[in-house]
Design a protein around this motif. Structure first.
Motif, short mmCIF file in Angstrom:
data_model
loop_
_atom_site.label_atom_id
_atom_site.label_comp_id
_atom_site.label_asym_id
_atom_site.label_seq_id
_atom_site.Cartn_x
_atom_site.Cartn_y
_atom_site.Cartn_z
N GLY A 1 -68.92 41.12 15.35
CA GLY A 1 -68.73 39.68 15.25
C GLY A 1 -68.74 39.00 16.61
O GLY A 1 -68.54 39.63 17.65
N LEU A 2 -68.99 37.70 16.59
CA LEU A 2 -68.92 36.88 17.79
C LEU A 2 -68.19 35.60 17.43
O LEU A 2 -68.70 34.77 16.67
CB LEU A 2 -70.32 36.54 18.31
N GLN A 3 -66.96 35.44 17.95
CA GLN A 3 -66.23 34.19 17.75
C GLN A 3 -66.77 33.16 18.73
O GLN A 3 -66.83 33.41 19.94
CB GLN A 3 -64.73 34.40 17.96
N VAL A 4 -67.15 32.01 18.21
CA VAL A 4 -67.67 30.92 19.04
C VAL A 4 -66.71 29.75 18.93
O VAL A 4 -66.45 29.25 17.83
CB VAL A 4 -69.08 30.49 18.59
N TYR A 5 -66.17 29.34 20.08
CA TYR A 5 -65.26 28.19 20.12
C TYR A 5 -65.78 27.21 21.16
O TYR A 5 -65.97 27.58 22.32
CB TYR A 5 -63.84 28.65 20.45
N ASP A 6 -65.99 25.97 20.75
CA ASP A 6 -66.65 25.00 21.62
C ASP A 6 -65.74 24.38 22.68
O ASP A 6 -66.18 23.54 23.47
CB ASP A 6 -67.31 23.91 20.78
N GLY A 7 -64.46 24.75 22.70
CA GLY A 7 -63.57 24.25 23.74
C GLY A 7 -63.06 22.84 23.51
O GLY A 7 -62.53 22.23 24.44
N ALA A 8 -63.19 22.33 22.28
CA ALA A 8 -62.78 20.96 22.01
C ALA A 8 -61.30 20.72 22.31
O ALA A 8 -60.90 19.62 22.68
CB ALA A 8 -63.07 20.59 20.56
N GLY A 9 -60.49 21.76 22.16
CA GLY A 9 -59.05 21.59 22.35
C GLY A 9 -58.54 21.99 23.71
O GLY A 9 -57.31 22.01 23.93
N LEU A 10 -59.43 22.27 24.65
CA LEU A 10 -58.97 22.63 26.00
C LEU A 10 -58.25 21.44 26.64
O LEU A 10 -58.75 20.31 26.63
CB LEU A 10 -60.16 23.04 26.86
N ARG A 11 -57.11 21.72 27.22
CA ARG A 11 -56.32 20.65 27.85
C ARG A 11 -56.68 20.50 29.32
O ARG A 11 -56.97 21.48 30.01
CB ARG A 11 -54.83 20.96 27.72
N ASP A 12 -56.64 19.28 29.79
CA ASP A 12 -56.84 19.00 31.20
C ASP A 12 -55.58 19.43 31.96
O ASP A 12 -54.48 19.02 31.63
CB ASP A 12 -57.10 17.50 31.41
N THR A 13 -55.76 20.32 32.91
CA THR A 13 -54.64 20.78 33.72
C THR A 13 -54.61 20.00 35.02
O THR A 13 -55.48 20.15 35.88
CB THR A 13 -54.77 22.29 34.01
N GLN A 14 -53.62 19.15 35.15
CA GLN A 14 -53.53 18.26 36.30
C GLN A 14 -53.14 19.05 37.56
O GLN A 14 -52.49 20.08 37.49
CB GLN A 14 -52.49 17.17 36.04
N ASN A 15 -53.56 18.53 38.70
CA ASN A 15 -53.17 19.08 40.00
C ASN A 15 -53.51 20.55 40.15
O ASN A 15 -52.76 21.32 40.75
CB ASN A 15 -51.65 18.88 40.22
N SER A 16 -54.66 20.95 39.60
CA SER A 16 -55.11 22.34 39.72
C SER A 16 -56.46 22.38 40.41
O SER A 16 -57.33 21.55 40.16
CB SER A 16 -55.21 23.00 38.34
N ALA A 17 -56.62 23.36 41.29
CA ALA A 17 -57.92 23.59 41.92
C ALA A 17 -58.68 24.59 41.06
O ALA A 17 -58.23 25.71 40.83
CB ALA A 17 -57.71 24.14 43.33
N ASN A 18 -59.84 24.18 40.56
CA ASN A 18 -60.61 25.00 39.64
C ASN A 18 -61.67 25.81 40.37
O ASN A 18 -62.32 25.31 41.28
CB ASN A 18 -61.30 24.11 38.59
N THR A 19 -61.86 27.05 39.92
CA THR A 19 -62.97 27.84 40.45
C THR A 19 -64.28 27.46 39.78
O THR A 19 -65.35 27.61 40.36
CB THR A 19 -62.72 29.34 40.24
#
Length: 319
Positions: A250-268
């Protein structure tokens, strides 16, 4: 090769990966052609959640947060209403894994779960090896147990091949004809339906912006395989392409609609928020113990659980 108390790095000239002992997680993955990480992560490492981690010992959802194994009922922590997601709040994504090998281009992690840990039987020994092979990242996961248990481990990175922006500008091709419809609780109903119901066309590249909301298991095969088979291909607006091959059914596919914005974070990679990344997770089918027709996720003493996934990255040449 770089190692600190918080993370390890491996590289081979084309790819560079940053890995965390917490959750045996892929924190960042760079390709020499793109300045930002192709998976979501934070510069300062883990902030909780499933991002980039291995989840399990039983990934995805278990209805009623309980299973029966060899006639005995086992209660798992309910952490999504009355159901269990990713083995509860103390699943393997939260554990600090032991580093047993670290070379220039590979890292091996190990974790032992005692009998009853995560609400399941057996002393389970799990290893996960990340290795860079040319323009590919290979992940091998193995597990053994001293008594019958359930094992369905999934790798949970969020991909954004541009390293920024909204992934609905990406195109997705899936090597599956059917998927598992779910009810309001996101548990599979037991039926299968055409991927066309999700706005996808099997083995044809589809703009994610045209797809339905995605948080579903695609049915790649009726059982785990010893050999790799194609699962999906994701293409970014910058012509970076990811091809996934796996042994999993199987392959679970999640489009990321519920990802939360993490404030004050440096993203890679891309800034975290709704649709910042898409999760493509090879695994067994969700809630398998409650559906006789689903591939079994039982693991017995003396047997070996082996899962391999190959993530191949390529910058397409546009004529």
């Amino acid at each position: 090769m770089c190692m600190t108390a918080d993370y390890l790095e491996i590289s081979n000239g084309t790819l560079r990966a940053r890995l965390l002992p917490q959750g045996a997680a892929l924190n960042a993955l760079w390709h020499s052609a793109v300045p930002r990480s192709l998976v979501l992560g934070w510069v300062d490492g883990a902030k909780g959640g499933y991002m980039g981690a291995l989840v399990g010992p039983v990934a995805n959802r278990i209805g009623g947060a309980a299973v029966t194994i060899d006639g005995t009922r086992w209660q798992i922590q309910p952490n999504e209403g009355v159901n269990c997601l990713h083995s509860g709040d103390q699943g393997i994504h939260t554990r600090i894994w032991k580093v047993t090998e670290h070379s220039k281009d590979s890292v091996t992690f190990a974790l032992t779960l005692l009998h009853g840990d995560c609400g399941l039987p057996g002393r389970r020994v799990i290893t996960a090896r990340y290795a860079l092979e040319h323009a590919a990242l290979r992940l091998d996961i193995c597990a053994t147990t001293d008594r019958t248990t359930l094992v369905n481990i999934a790798h949970h990175p969020y991909w954004n091949l541009a390293g920024q922006g909204d992934v609905r500008g990406h195109h997705l091709l899936v090597h599956a004809d059917s998927y598992l419809p779910v009810g309001p609780d996101k548990l599979p109903t037991g039926a299968q339906a055409s991927v066309a119901d999700l706005g996808l066309v099997a083995r044809t590249s589809t703009p994610l912006i045209d797809a339905a909301a995605l948080d579903h298991n695609l049915c790649l095969a009726p059982a785990r395989s010893d050999a790799l088979r194609p699962a999906a291909r994701l293409t970014g607006p910058n012509s970076m392409q990811l091809s996934i091959a796996t042994t999993e059914p199987g392959l679970q596919v999640y489009d990321g609609a519920g990802l939360r914005d993490t404030q004050n974070s440096a993203n890679t990679g891309a800034r975290t928020g709704p649709y910042a990344g898409i999760a493509l997770e090879p695994q067994g089918w969700p809630d398998a113990p409650h559906h006789d027709g689903f591939p079994s996720i039982a693991l017995r003493s003396g047997d070996n659980y082996r899962q391999t996934t190959l993530y191949t990255l390529e910058l397409l040449q546009i004529p």
